[in-house]
Motif scaffolding. Structure first.
Motif, PDB file in Angstrom:
ATOM      1  N   ARG A  24      40.087  31.168  42.786  1.00  0.00           N
ATOM      2  CA  ARG A  24      39.367  30.576  43.271  1.00  0.00           C
ATOM      3  C   ARG A  24      39.305  28.629  42.742  1.00  0.00           C
ATOM      4  O   ARG A  24      39.152  27.732  43.938  1.00  0.00           O
ATOM      5  CB  ARG A  24      37.595  30.140  43.008  1.00  0.00           C
ATOM      6  N   ARG A  83      39.216  27.638  39.755  1.00  0.00           N
ATOM      7  CA  ARG A  83      37.977  27.031  38.401  1.00  0.00           C
ATOM      8  C   ARG A  83      38.902  27.597  37.280  1.00  0.00           C
ATOM      9  O   ARG A  83      37.891  28.128  36.334  1.00  0.00           O
ATOM     10  CB  ARG A  83      37.125  27.250  39.123  1.00  0.00           C
ATOM     11  N   ARG A 122      38.830  35.736  38.608  1.00  0.00           N
ATOM     12  CA  ARG A 122      37.768  35.635  39.871  1.00  0.00           C
ATOM     13  C   ARG A 122      37.640  33.577  40.272  1.00  0.00           C
ATOM     14  O   ARG A 122      37.878  33.373  40.404  1.00  0.00           O
ATOM     15  CB  ARG A 122      35.966  36.115  39.946  1.00  0.00           C
TER      16      ARG A 122
END
Length: 96
Positions: free
Chosen positions: A54, A56, A50
């Protein structure tokens, strides 16, 4: 992003960190695990993905303890329980 298992015998942490250092835009994220987080710690793996999706993933380097605290519900995490149950069943069948 590489999840680096501290008990990984296939890709020892020193090798995984070296790979991350050579790969473009990679980050090594240490976790308490063996080789495959997908098998033994899927919640950590999916949360790491995830972050990656994204953009990140670099933030994960400081969040490895959060990943470690997630529940371990992978098949390999319950393997010893399943194996013990199979042994009990097999033993019971032999006695008949």
């Amino acid at each position: 992003m590489l999840l680096v298992g501290d008990r990984d015998l296939r890709t020892p942490p020193v090798i995984a960190r070296r790979i991350a250092a050579e790969a473009r835009d990679a980050v090594a994220v240490p976790i308490r695990n063996g080789h495959s987080a997908l098998d033994t710690h899927p919640a950590a793996f999916l949360n790491a993905v995830r972050f990656l999706v994204r953009g990140r993933h670099r933030a994960l380097a400081t969040r490895s303890q959060e990943l470690d605290r997630l529940p371990r519900r992978g098949l390999s995490a319950v393997f010893t329980t399943l194996l013990a149950a199979a042994v009990r069943i097999e033993s019971g069948l032999r006695r008949r």
